[in-house]
Design an enzyme around this catalytic site. Sequence first.
Site, PDB file in Angstrom:
ATOM      1  N   HIS A   1      -2.871  -1.371 -11.149  1.00  0.00           N
ATOM      2  CA  HIS A   1      -3.643  -0.883 -10.009  1.00  0.00           C
ATOM      3  C   HIS A   1      -4.890  -1.730  -9.901  1.00  0.00           C
ATOM      4  O   HIS A   1      -5.455  -2.140 -10.916  1.00  0.00           O
ATOM      5  CB  HIS A   1      -4.020   0.595 -10.226  1.00  0.00           C
ATOM      6  CG  HIS A   1      -4.472   1.278  -8.977  1.00  0.00           C
ATOM      7  ND1 HIS A   1      -5.747   1.174  -8.500  1.00  0.00           N
ATOM      8  CD2 HIS A   1      -3.788   2.056  -8.109  1.00  0.00           C
ATOM      9  CE1 HIS A   1      -5.835   1.868  -7.385  1.00  0.00           C
ATOM     10  NE2 HIS A   1      -4.671   2.407  -7.123  1.00  0.00           N
TER      11      HIS A   1
ATOM     12  N   ASP B   1       2.515   5.976  -7.833  1.00  0.00           N
ATOM     13  CA  ASP B   1       3.782   5.705  -7.163  1.00  0.00           C
ATOM     14  C   ASP B   1       4.961   5.564  -8.111  1.00  0.00           C
ATOM     15  O   ASP B   1       6.103   5.471  -7.669  1.00  0.00           O
ATOM     16  CB  ASP B   1       3.665   4.433  -6.311  1.00  0.00           C
ATOM     17  CG  ASP B   1       2.892   4.719  -5.056  1.00  0.00           C
ATOM     18  OD1 ASP B   1       3.016   5.837  -4.553  1.00  0.00           O
ATOM     19  OD2 ASP B   1       2.163   3.828  -4.595  1.00  0.00           O
TER      20      ASP B   1
ATOM     21  N   HIS C   1       0.856  -1.191   0.000  1.00  0.00           N
ATOM     22  CA  HIS C   1       0.000   0.000   0.000  1.00  0.00           C
ATOM     23  C   HIS C   1       0.897   1.248   0.000  1.00  0.00           C
ATOM     24  O   HIS C   1       1.208   1.803  -1.044  1.00  0.00           O
ATOM     25  CB  HIS C   1      -0.929  -0.079   1.218  1.00  0.00           C
ATOM     26  CG  HIS C   1      -2.006   0.946   1.275  1.00  0.00           C
ATOM     27  ND1 HIS C   1      -2.283   1.817   0.259  1.00  0.00           N
ATOM     28  CD2 HIS C   1      -2.910   1.237   2.257  1.00  0.00           C
ATOM     29  CE1 HIS C   1      -3.303   2.597   0.597  1.00  0.00           C
ATOM     30  NE2 HIS C   1      -3.698   2.270   1.822  1.00  0.00           N
TER      31      HIS C   1
HETATM   32  N1  ACO Z   1       4.030  -6.034 -13.394  1.00  0.00           N
HETATM   33  C1  ACO Z   1       3.849  -7.132 -14.159  1.00  0.00           C
HETATM   34  N2  ACO Z   1       2.679  -7.781 -14.252  1.00  0.00           N
HETATM   35  C2  ACO Z   1       1.652  -7.315 -13.537  1.00  0.00           C
HETATM   36  C3  ACO Z   1       1.758  -6.181 -12.730  1.00  0.00           C
HETATM   37  C4  ACO Z   1       3.004  -5.523 -12.672  1.00  0.00           C
HETATM   38  N3  ACO Z   1       3.173  -4.428 -11.919  1.00  0.00           N
HETATM   39  N4  ACO Z   1       0.573  -5.919 -12.126  1.00  0.00           N
HETATM   40  C5  ACO Z   1      -0.253  -6.879 -12.558  1.00  0.00           C
HETATM   41  N5  ACO Z   1       0.397  -7.723 -13.410  1.00  0.00           N
HETATM   42  C6  ACO Z   1      -0.181  -8.849 -14.142  1.00  0.00           C
HETATM   43  C7  ACO Z   1      -0.361 -10.051 -13.239  1.00  0.00           C
HETATM   44  O1  ACO Z   1       0.763 -10.890 -13.260  1.00  0.00           O
HETATM   45  C8  ACO Z   1      -1.585 -10.690 -13.862  1.00  0.00           C
HETATM   46  O2  ACO Z   1      -1.158 -11.374 -15.018  1.00  0.00           O
HETATM   47  P1  ACO Z   1      -1.834 -12.791 -15.405  1.00  0.00           P
HETATM   48  O3  ACO Z   1      -3.265 -12.453 -15.726  1.00  0.00           O
HETATM   49  O4  ACO Z   1      -1.053 -13.270 -16.582  1.00  0.00           O
HETATM   50  O5  ACO Z   1      -1.726 -13.668 -14.199  1.00  0.00           O
HETATM   51  C9  ACO Z   1      -2.436  -9.526 -14.309  1.00  0.00           C
HETATM   52  O6  ACO Z   1      -1.498  -8.468 -14.554  1.00  0.00           O
HETATM   53  C10 ACO Z   1      -3.456  -9.057 -13.278  1.00  0.00           C
HETATM   54  O7  ACO Z   1      -2.790  -8.825 -12.039  1.00  0.00           O
HETATM   55  P2  ACO Z   1      -3.480  -8.905 -10.612  1.00  0.00           P
HETATM   56  O8  ACO Z   1      -2.439  -9.245  -9.600  1.00  0.00           O
HETATM   57  O9  ACO Z   1      -4.708  -9.781 -10.679  1.00  0.00           O
HETATM   58  O10 ACO Z   1      -3.991  -7.432 -10.411  1.00  0.00           O
HETATM   59  P3  ACO Z   1      -4.436  -6.796  -9.044  1.00  0.00           P
HETATM   60  O11 ACO Z   1      -5.514  -5.841  -9.384  1.00  0.00           O
HETATM   61  O12 ACO Z   1      -4.757  -7.806  -8.011  1.00  0.00           O
HETATM   62  O13 ACO Z   1      -3.112  -6.066  -8.560  1.00  0.00           O
HETATM   63  C11 ACO Z   1      -1.535  -4.415  -7.987  1.00  0.00           C
HETATM   64  C12 ACO Z   1      -2.960  -4.696  -8.487  1.00  0.00           C
HETATM   65  C13 ACO Z   1      -1.313  -5.117  -6.617  1.00  0.00           C
HETATM   66  C14 ACO Z   1      -1.381  -2.905  -7.770  1.00  0.00           C
HETATM   67  C15 ACO Z   1      -0.527  -4.942  -9.031  1.00  0.00           C
HETATM   68  O14 ACO Z   1      -0.750  -4.306 -10.272  1.00  0.00           O
HETATM   69  C16 ACO Z   1       0.928  -4.753  -8.583  1.00  0.00           C
HETATM   70  O15 ACO Z   1       1.448  -5.600  -7.864  1.00  0.00           O
HETATM   71  N6  ACO Z   1       1.589  -3.630  -9.012  1.00  0.00           N
HETATM   72  C17 ACO Z   1       2.938  -3.343  -8.585  1.00  0.00           C
HETATM   73  C18 ACO Z   1       2.941  -2.736  -7.182  1.00  0.00           C
HETATM   74  C19 ACO Z   1       2.405  -1.327  -7.166  1.00  0.00           C
HETATM   75  O16 ACO Z   1       2.762  -0.488  -7.989  1.00  0.00           O
HETATM   76  N7  ACO Z   1       1.543  -1.020  -6.167  1.00  0.00           N
HETATM   77  C20 ACO Z   1       1.011   0.341  -5.994  1.00  0.00           C
HETATM   78  C21 ACO Z   1      -0.467   0.392  -6.129  1.00  0.00           C
HETATM   79  S1  ACO Z   1      -1.004   2.068  -6.000  1.00  0.00           S
HETATM   80  C22 ACO Z   1      -1.173   2.383  -4.350  1.00  0.00           C
HETATM   81  O17 ACO Z   1      -1.355   1.552  -3.527  1.00  0.00           O
HETATM   82  C23 ACO Z   1      -1.087   3.807  -3.942  1.00  0.00           C
END
Ligand code: ACO
Length: 426
Positions: free
Chosen positions: A302, A358, A263
């Site tokens: 996101h 971020d 987060h």
């Molecule tokens: N890099 C590479 N692949 C990704 C990323 C990423 N940053 N984010 C999602 N994916 C991929 C997943 O591997 C998944 O692929 P698949 O369908 O082949 O399995 C698909 O995209 C969907 O991902 P989920 O994990 O289901 O998406 P979710 O909505 O649960 O996750 C999250 C959102 C946690 C923000 C994710 O995108 C992530 O981990 N991002 C990186 C961390 C980040 O930047 N967090 C900040 C969020 S903003 C905040 O809190 C202020």
Amino acid sequence: MPDSVTITDNRTGDSIEIPIVNGGVSSAEWRKLLPNTWFFDPAFVSTAACESAITYLDGDAGILRYRGYPIEQLAEHSTYLEVAYLLTHGELPTPAEYQRWSHEVTFHTFIHENVRKRFLDGFHYDAHPMGMMVSAVAALSTFYLDAKDIADEESRQKQVVRLIAKMPTLAACTYRFSVGMPFLYPDNSLSFTANFLRMMFEPLEHIRWDDPVMARALDVLFILHADHEQNCSTTAMRVVGSSHADPYSACAAACAALYGPRHGGANEAVVRMLHEIGSLENVGPFVESVKAGRGRLQGFGHRVYKNYDPRARIIKRTADEVFEVTGKNPLLDIALKLEEVALSDDYFISRRLYPNVDFYSGLIYQAMGFPIDMFPVLFAIPRTSGWLAHWLELLAQDAKIARPRQLYMGADEREYVPMERRTAAT
Ligand code: ACO
């Protein structure tokens, strides 16, 4: 076509039609048909836990509005203090209201000497600033016993002012403690962000803490981080607030939620990732390794935005302004290249992964002189106004105590086995 859904229990043939109101279907109606059948929705992916009039977010269209005002307009024309008023009061202040509000917030910036001398000074020398922050916010509840009077409107407003005002002072204390610098009292002649920068960095000469560009940039960053509807920390605030705990205790819980790397810690992860990539020629191989499943591209994707995060666009402009004063963060070129490569790659396009707020915020904070450990603390300062807006709304709605259900997956009833008769298998 009626704006409703019809649910049929195939065991009995009974049906119920439930209207779709404001994009939601009422669980109270569902319960009439299926009293003991629960929605299985871990992490509340499909659950609206409340009605709220604070922040509107359309993740598909990349829209964010506070109380109806587009985030772009607020970032351009407003200040964090004005936005804090908007969030907690529902309307933009008149000139007289704004003057009273900023006077009140400014004059509540001091913290009790005991918070600093006896409480914060008791931490281990290398304590994490966010850990100190979580504890210090909780400790404030023992200094303001009137905070327990949550039914009293005047008391509620007093705690709102106190919390918004004292967060920067506590934050600066945690930083100065962590680097062994003596605490600096607030200077109430300065703006909210100028005062914070001074409490943090004076008299460090290598940091441009007194440059107005820095104070304005921080104001914009604080506006962008002030609220984001039902995120993890706001949900913590609402859940704890629903038990009628005082706002300091609820806010400490929200801070604790924000402490987590998923987060409030994502911008730190971005900076570490950019360091690890190290140079432009490593960007391509790094992206390939992400696509092969070895880690994630931090600052991308996101839970709600499936489009460019509108805050990320604004932040890019702020970054340029800050870098003109501080000199460019050497990691910026790597970040820009990474964004360019990812946005033209089918892996990211097909999954609708775009930069989030971020992706650039850490680079700006770092260029301004903030150490990485302070990033979640910098998030907590403005988010406090969002948390409090939700807390006030929750109390005004006379919301029930939060109490979800579970699907029990454990053992059936079994007899207690005395210890001497137990084996590893039992
Ligand atoms: N890099 C590479 N692949 C990704 C990323 C990423 N940053 N984010 C999602 N994916 C991929 C997943 O591997 C998944 O692929 P698949 O369908 O082949 O399995 C698909 O995209 C969907 O991902 P989920 O994990 O289901 O998406 P979710 O909505 O649960 O996750 C999250 C959102 C946690 C923000 C994710 O995108 C992530 O981990 N991002 C990186 C961390 C980040 O930047 N967090 C900040 C969020 S903003 C905040 O809190 C202020």
